[in-house]
Design a protein around this motif. Structure first.
Motif, short mmCIF file in Angstrom:
data_model
loop_
_atom_site.label_atom_id
_atom_site.label_comp_id
_atom_site.label_asym_id
_atom_site.label_seq_id
_atom_site.Cartn_x
_atom_site.Cartn_y
_atom_site.Cartn_z
N ALA A 136 -13.52 -37.79 -9.49
CA ALA A 136 -13.16 -37.10 -10.73
C ALA A 136 -13.38 -38.01 -11.94
CB ALA A 136 -11.71 -36.64 -10.68
N GLU A 137 -13.06 -39.29 -11.80
CA GLU A 137 -13.28 -40.24 -12.89
C GLU A 137 -14.76 -40.43 -13.16
OE1 GLU A 137 -9.29 -43.06 -12.50
OE2 GLU A 137 -11.06 -43.47 -11.26
N ALA A 138 -15.56 -40.42 -12.09
CA ALA A 138 -17.00 -40.56 -12.27
C ALA A 138 -17.56 -39.37 -13.05
CB ALA A 138 -17.68 -40.66 -10.90
N ARG A 139 -17.14 -38.19 -12.67
CA ARG A 139 -17.61 -36.99 -13.37
C ARG A 139 -17.19 -37.05 -14.84
NH1 ARG A 139 -18.62 -31.43 -11.85
NH2 ARG A 139 -18.17 -31.98 -9.67
N GLY A 140 -15.95 -37.44 -15.11
CA GLY A 140 -15.47 -37.53 -16.48
C GLY A 140 -16.24 -38.55 -17.30
N ALA A 141 -16.59 -39.69 -16.66
CA ALA A 141 -17.34 -40.73 -17.36
C ALA A 141 -18.74 -40.24 -17.73
CB ALA A 141 -17.44 -41.98 -16.49
N VAL A 142 -19.38 -39.53 -16.81
CA VAL A 142 -20.73 -39.01 -17.08
C VAL A 142 -20.69 -37.97 -18.19
CG1 VAL A 142 -22.69 -37.74 -16.12
CG2 VAL A 142 -21.56 -39.51 -14.75
N GLU A 143 -19.69 -37.10 -18.15
CA GLU A 143 -19.59 -36.07 -19.19
C GLU A 143 -19.32 -36.69 -20.55
OE1 GLU A 143 -16.65 -33.50 -17.49
OE2 GLU A 143 -18.11 -32.40 -16.26
N ALA A 144 -18.48 -37.73 -20.58
CA ALA A 144 -18.22 -38.43 -21.85
C ALA A 144 -19.48 -39.12 -22.35
CB ALA A 144 -17.10 -39.45 -21.65
N ALA A 145 -20.21 -39.73 -21.44
CA ALA A 145 -21.44 -40.43 -21.82
C ALA A 145 -22.48 -39.45 -22.34
CB ALA A 145 -21.99 -41.19 -20.61
N ARG A 146 -22.60 -38.30 -21.70
CA ARG A 146 -23.58 -37.31 -22.15
C ARG A 146 -23.26 -36.80 -23.55
NH1 ARG A 146 -25.12 -32.63 -18.15
NH2 ARG A 146 -26.67 -32.39 -19.82
N GLY A 147 -21.98 -36.75 -23.88
CA GLY A 147 -21.61 -36.33 -25.22
C GLY A 147 -22.04 -37.33 -26.28
N LEU A 148 -22.03 -38.61 -25.91
CA LEU A 148 -22.40 -39.67 -26.85
C LEU A 148 -23.87 -40.03 -26.79
CD1 LEU A 148 -19.29 -41.93 -26.21
CD2 LEU A 148 -19.87 -40.91 -28.42
N PHE A 149 -24.46 -39.93 -25.58
CA PHE A 149 -25.85 -40.33 -25.37
C PHE A 149 -26.62 -39.19 -24.69
CE2 PHE A 149 -23.06 -44.02 -25.01
CZ PHE A 149 -23.59 -44.89 -25.94
N PRO A 150 -26.72 -38.03 -25.34
CA PRO A 150 -27.38 -36.89 -24.70
C PRO A 150 -28.84 -37.19 -24.38
CG PRO A 150 -27.06 -36.51 -27.06
CD PRO A 150 -26.28 -37.74 -26.72
N GLY A 151 -29.23 -36.88 -23.15
CA GLY A 151 -30.60 -37.13 -22.72
C GLY A 151 -30.88 -38.58 -22.37
N ARG A 152 -29.88 -39.45 -22.49
CA ARG A 152 -30.09 -40.88 -22.26
C ARG A 152 -28.96 -41.47 -21.42
NH1 ARG A 152 -33.03 -43.83 -27.21
NH2 ARG A 152 -34.12 -44.69 -25.43
N THR A 153 -28.48 -40.68 -20.47
CA THR A 153 -27.45 -41.13 -19.54
C THR A 153 -27.99 -41.04 -18.13
OG1 THR A 153 -25.63 -40.43 -20.99
CG2 THR A 153 -25.13 -40.72 -18.65
N SER A 154 -28.04 -42.17 -17.44
CA SER A 154 -28.53 -42.22 -16.07
C SER A 154 -27.36 -42.42 -15.12
CB SER A 154 -29.53 -43.38 -15.90
OG SER A 154 -29.98 -43.47 -14.56
N ILE A 155 -27.49 -41.93 -13.89
CA ILE A 155 -26.47 -42.20 -12.88
C ILE A 155 -27.12 -42.81 -11.64
CG2 ILE A 155 -24.97 -40.34 -13.68
CD1 ILE A 155 -25.78 -38.73 -11.19
N ASP A 156 -26.36 -43.68 -10.96
CA ASP A 156 -26.79 -44.28 -9.70
C ASP A 156 -26.02 -43.63 -8.56
OD1 ASP A 156 -28.26 -45.99 -11.25
OD2 ASP A 156 -27.13 -47.81 -10.73
N LEU A 157 -26.72 -43.30 -7.49
CA LEU A 157 -26.10 -42.77 -6.28
C LEU A 157 -26.57 -43.56 -5.07
CD1 LEU A 157 -26.52 -38.92 -6.91
CD2 LEU A 157 -24.41 -40.25 -7.16
N LEU A 158 -25.69 -43.72 -4.08
CA LEU A 158 -26.02 -44.46 -2.86
C LEU A 158 -26.10 -43.50 -1.67
CD1 LEU A 158 -23.65 -47.57 -3.08
CD2 LEU A 158 -26.12 -47.55 -3.42
N PHE A 159 -27.07 -43.76 -0.78
CA PHE A 159 -27.13 -43.02 0.48
C PHE A 159 -27.27 -44.03 1.63
CE2 PHE A 159 -31.58 -43.54 -0.65
CZ PHE A 159 -32.24 -43.72 0.57
#
Length: 344
Positions: free
Chosen positions: A90-113
């Motif tokens: 939930a914190e990860a989702r919130g951080a990404v949504e906050a980042a997208r509000g400030l840096f729209p189109g310029r927010t990347s996420i890392d995922l592990l498999f």
């Protein structure tokens, strides 16, 4: 003489988002004082969800950061605990949504498999969830066990089991299919972007451009014109933070090792890094490093490259040398033979 212009700055390694925005601002002012830093330059900061509150991110934006890379890693709380991460899904989702509000189109996420016990279905479910709120850049990395971590001890001790290679391949192919269907371009082995949101900074590595590494353990590749140099060098900074700071204070820099790269070593790097991209190695870029020996001269005759072309893994044409879509997933197994052919 200073570089003509800086195209990108990347704050990475460790957790840069724990730093004060004032520190980042001071560093960018130092860069601008040493070289031309245009307003169009890409300035990326890596952030962990646990240190990516809206006000903190807004401070980084005011300091000059214009792109974020957030280490989401997983959207499953059990997996995050297994990885030893401090944040929740939930914190990860919130951080990404906050980042997208400030840096729209310029927010990347890392995922592990490739986590111990992870199924292909669970991986696909997590990726589908990420696609529901991510921006236009995603990096996917297979888990690498690091010595000294609790997870590595559990796997190496037999308490947990890593997925077999065929399952890892299925996870990778599943992700690629899902991301391409969602409009993402698979522009590098581990990186996907849509709407042109490619990472300018990382492209400089893969295209064998010049970059300066600053900080403990940082690596650089550049021609030191200001010191009278004329050849591309590999430079490595001292790894231990305390020792690095002492060296900077006593001698003005923390460079532990510098090596002048031979023409062959430079071509090896161009080959190994360039083939990671969907664009591959262009004829023009290869010519910059090898003006007297073209890609056709090296890889056009009988040998490993010709066999890989016949098998559909590699493409050599007027544009340059690149992996096919299928070959990109097998790059690690293709490179040794190609490097041997280059060395001959």
């Amino acid at each position: 003489s200073p570089p003509h212009s800086i195209t990108s700055v990347f704050f990475g390694g460790g957790t840069p988002s724990l730093a004060s925005p004032h520190t980042v601002e001071a560093l960018l002012e130092a860069v601008a004082g040493a070289a031309h830093l245009p307003t169009s330059a890409e300035v990326t900061l890596e952030a962990n969800p646990s240190s990516a509150g809206t006000s903190h991110l807004a401070g980084f934006k005011a300091a000059g950061v214009n792109r974020l890379s957030i280490g989401v890693q997983s959207l499953d709380d059990a997996e995050l605990r297994l990885l030893g991460r401090e944040h929740t899904a939930a914190e990860a989702r919130g951080a990404v949504e906050a980042a997208r509000g400030l840096f729209p189109g310029r927010t990347s996420i890392d995922l592990l498999f490739g986590l111990p016990g992870q199924s292909c279905g669970a991986w696909a479910k997590g990726l589908e969830a990420a696609l529901g709120f991510c921006d236009d850049h995603i990096s996917l990395y297979q888990l690498t066990l690091e010595r000294g971590t609790a997870l590595a001890a559990q796997v190496w001790g037999g308490a947990l089991h890593s997925p077999p290679q065929d399952l890892l391949a299925d996870m990778y192919q599943t992700a690629r299919t899902m991301l391409v269907a969602a409009g993402f371009r698979h522009y590098e082995v581990s990186n996907f972007a849509r709407k042109g949101a490619l990472s300018t900074h990382n492209l400089s590595y893969w295209r064998a451009e010049q970059y300066i590494g600053v900080g403990p353990g940082a690596h650089g590749r550049f021609v030191p014109w200001g010191e009278g140099g004329r050849s591309r060098e590999a430079r490595v900074q001292t790894l231990e933070p305390d020792a690095w700071m002492q060296e900077v204070q006593s001698q003005g820099h923390g460079t532990r090792r510098r090596v002048v790269l031979s023409p062959l070593e430079q071509m090896e790097e161009v080959l190994a890094l360039g083939l990671r991209m969907d664009e591959g190695i262009t004829t023009e870029r290869w010519g910059h490093f090898s003006p007297h020996l073209s890609l056709q001269n090296v890889f056009g005759g009988p040998g490993e490259a010709k066999e890989l072309q016949q098998q559909g893994w590699l493409v050599l044409d007027g544009r340059g040398l690149r992996c096919s879509r299928e070959g990109l997933a097998l790059l690690d197994s293709l490179l040794p033979g190609l490097l041997c052919q280059l060395q001959q």
